[in-house]
Design a protein around this motif. Structure first.
Motif, PDB file in Angstrom:
ATOM      1  N   LEU A   1       0.830  -1.204   0.000  1.00  0.00           N
ATOM      2  CA  LEU A   1       0.000   0.000   0.000  1.00  0.00           C
ATOM      3  C   LEU A   1       0.867   1.258   0.000  1.00  0.00           C
ATOM      4  O   LEU A   1       0.601   2.208  -0.741  1.00  0.00           O
ATOM      5  N   LEU A   2       1.924   1.265   0.808  1.00  0.00           N
ATOM      6  CA  LEU A   2       2.830   2.404   0.845  1.00  0.00           C
ATOM      7  C   LEU A   2       3.459   2.644  -0.526  1.00  0.00           C
ATOM      8  O   LEU A   2       3.557   3.783  -0.991  1.00  0.00           O
TER       9      LEU A   2
ATOM     10  N   TYR B   1       3.547   6.044  -5.337  1.00  0.00           N
ATOM     11  CA  TYR B   1       3.418   6.131  -6.798  1.00  0.00           C
ATOM     12  C   TYR B   1       2.380   7.181  -7.181  1.00  0.00           C
ATOM     13  O   TYR B   1       2.622   8.027  -8.047  1.00  0.00           O
ATOM     14  N   VAL B   2       1.232   7.161  -6.509  1.00  0.00           N
ATOM     15  CA  VAL B   2       0.170   8.143  -6.779  1.00  0.00           C
ATOM     16  C   VAL B   2       0.626   9.538  -6.370  1.00  0.00           C
ATOM     17  O   VAL B   2       0.430  10.511  -7.091  1.00  0.00           O
ATOM     18  N   ALA B   3       1.251   9.660  -5.191  1.00  0.00           N
ATOM     19  CA  ALA B   3       1.703  10.963  -4.692  1.00  0.00           C
ATOM     20  C   ALA B   3       2.742  11.595  -5.613  1.00  0.00           C
ATOM     21  O   ALA B   3       2.771  12.813  -5.788  1.00  0.00           O
TER      22      ALA B   3
ATOM     23  N   CYS C   1       1.296   8.244 -12.446  1.00  0.00           N
ATOM     24  CA  CYS C   1       0.308   7.318 -13.009  1.00  0.00           C
ATOM     25  C   CYS C   1      -0.768   8.012 -13.839  1.00  0.00           C
ATOM     26  O   CYS C   1      -1.800   7.407 -14.122  1.00  0.00           O
ATOM     27  N   GLY C   2      -0.574   9.249 -14.240  1.00  0.00           N
ATOM     28  CA  GLY C   2      -1.508   9.928 -15.111  1.00  0.00           C
ATOM     29  C   GLY C   2      -2.837  10.279 -14.460  1.00  0.00           C
ATOM     30  O   GLY C   2      -3.851  10.360 -15.139  1.00  0.00           O
ATOM     31  N   ILE C   3      -2.857  10.507 -13.162  1.00  0.00           N
ATOM     32  CA  ILE C   3      -4.085  10.896 -12.472  1.00  0.00           C
ATOM     33  C   ILE C   3      -4.061  12.397 -12.194  1.00  0.00           C
ATOM     34  O   ILE C   3      -3.068  13.064 -12.440  1.00  0.00           O
ATOM     35  N   SER C   4      -5.166  12.893 -11.641  1.00  0.00           N
ATOM     36  CA  SER C   4      -5.272  14.338 -11.408  1.00  0.00           C
ATOM     37  C   SER C   4      -4.274  14.805 -10.347  1.00  0.00           C
ATOM     38  O   SER C   4      -3.871  14.046  -9.460  1.00  0.00           O
ATOM     39  N   GLU C   5      -3.917  16.067 -10.454  1.00  0.00           N
ATOM     40  CA  GLU C   5      -3.006  16.671  -9.474  1.00  0.00           C
ATOM     41  C   GLU C   5      -3.638  16.680  -8.084  1.00  0.00           C
ATOM     42  O   GLU C   5      -2.950  16.490  -7.077  1.00  0.00           O
TER      43      GLU C   5
ATOM     44  N   SER D   1      -3.123  13.324  -6.473  1.00  0.00           N
ATOM     45  CA  SER D   1      -1.713  13.203  -6.076  1.00  0.00           C
ATOM     46  C   SER D   1      -1.436  13.986  -4.801  1.00  0.00           C
ATOM     47  O   SER D   1      -0.698  13.528  -3.919  1.00  0.00           O
ATOM     48  N   MET D   2      -2.034  15.182  -4.678  1.00  0.00           N
ATOM     49  CA  MET D   2      -1.839  15.992  -3.473  1.00  0.00           C
ATOM     50  C   MET D   2      -2.430  15.291  -2.251  1.00  0.00           C
ATOM     51  O   MET D   2      -1.845  15.307  -1.169  1.00  0.00           O
ATOM     52  N   LYS D   3      -3.598  14.662  -2.402  1.00  0.00           N
ATOM     53  CA  LYS D   3      -4.223  13.934  -1.296  1.00  0.00           C
ATOM     54  C   LYS D   3      -3.341  12.762  -0.865  1.00  0.00           C
ATOM     55  O   LYS D   3      -3.180  12.502   0.331  1.00  0.00           O
ATOM     56  N   ALA D   4      -2.760  12.074  -1.822  1.00  0.00           N
ATOM     57  CA  ALA D   4      -1.863  10.968  -1.494  1.00  0.00           C
ATOM     58  C   ALA D   4      -0.631  11.490  -0.761  1.00  0.00           C
ATOM     59  O   ALA D   4      -0.168  10.889   0.206  1.00  0.00           O
ATOM     60  N   ARG D   5      -0.098  12.633  -1.195  1.00  0.00           N
ATOM     61  CA  ARG D   5       1.067  13.228  -0.526  1.00  0.00           C
ATOM     62  C   ARG D   5       0.716  13.626   0.898  1.00  0.00           C
ATOM     63  O   ARG D   5       1.501  13.436   1.825  1.00  0.00           O
ATOM     64  N   GLU D   6      -0.485  14.180   1.110  1.00  0.00           N
ATOM     65  CA  GLU D   6      -0.933  14.538   2.462  1.00  0.00           C
ATOM     66  C   GLU D   6      -0.993  13.304   3.358  1.00  0.00           C
ATOM     67  O   GLU D   6      -0.613  13.354   4.527  1.00  0.00           O
ATOM     68  N   ALA D   7      -1.480  12.199   2.803  1.00  0.00           N
ATOM     69  CA  ALA D   7      -1.544  10.958   3.583  1.00  0.00           C
ATOM     70  C   ALA D   7      -0.143  10.476   3.963  1.00  0.00           C
ATOM     71  O   ALA D   7       0.097  10.061   5.102  1.00  0.00           O
ATOM     72  N   LEU D   8       0.799  10.552   3.029  1.00  0.00           N
ATOM     73  CA  LEU D   8       2.179  10.154   3.330  1.00  0.00           C
ATOM     74  C   LEU D   8       2.805  11.077   4.369  1.00  0.00           C
ATOM     75  O   LEU D   8       3.535  10.624   5.261  1.00  0.00           O
TER      76      LEU D   8
END
Length: 101
Positions: free
Chosen positions: A55-56, A61-63, A67-71, A74-81
């Motif tokens: 999962l990490l 990868y998303v953060a 992977c071609g997803i919305s910014e 990616s920001m939400k994934a970075r906040e989680a990390l």
């Protein structure tokens, strides 16, 4: 495995010593905040720590936006990390505002 003994007593040590307690067969869902006068600062159920690696890796990868997803996602994934890193550093105080964020 041999462990080198501490050079100073536990009372004088500059880094905290942690004890690990493994409990099998518990029926409750609550983690105690203290045990034998000491504060519980970390816990995991079963093999959750080992299972979390995949999962990490995915969230990183998303953060990183690889992977071609919305910014926004990616920001939400970075906040989680970032929250995970704060919790690792600060323990119980990681979610409090104004601290070492």
């Amino acid at each position: 495995m041999q462990v080198n003994p501490q050079e100073v007593s536990a009372e004088q040590a500059t880094t905290p010593r942690y004890d690990t307690i493994v409990i099998s067969g518990a029926t409750g869902q609550e983690v105690p905040r203290t045990v034998d006068g000491g504060e519980v600062v970390s816990w995991a159920r079963g093999h959750e720590l080992a299972a979390g690696d995949a999962l990490l890796e995915f969230v990183t990868y998303v953060a990183d936006g690889d992977c071609g997803i919305s910014e926004e996602l990616s920001m939400k994934a970075r906040e989680a990390l970032d929250l995970m890193a704060r919790r690792s550093r600060l323990g119980w105080d990681a979610d409090e505002k104004g601290g070492d964020a």
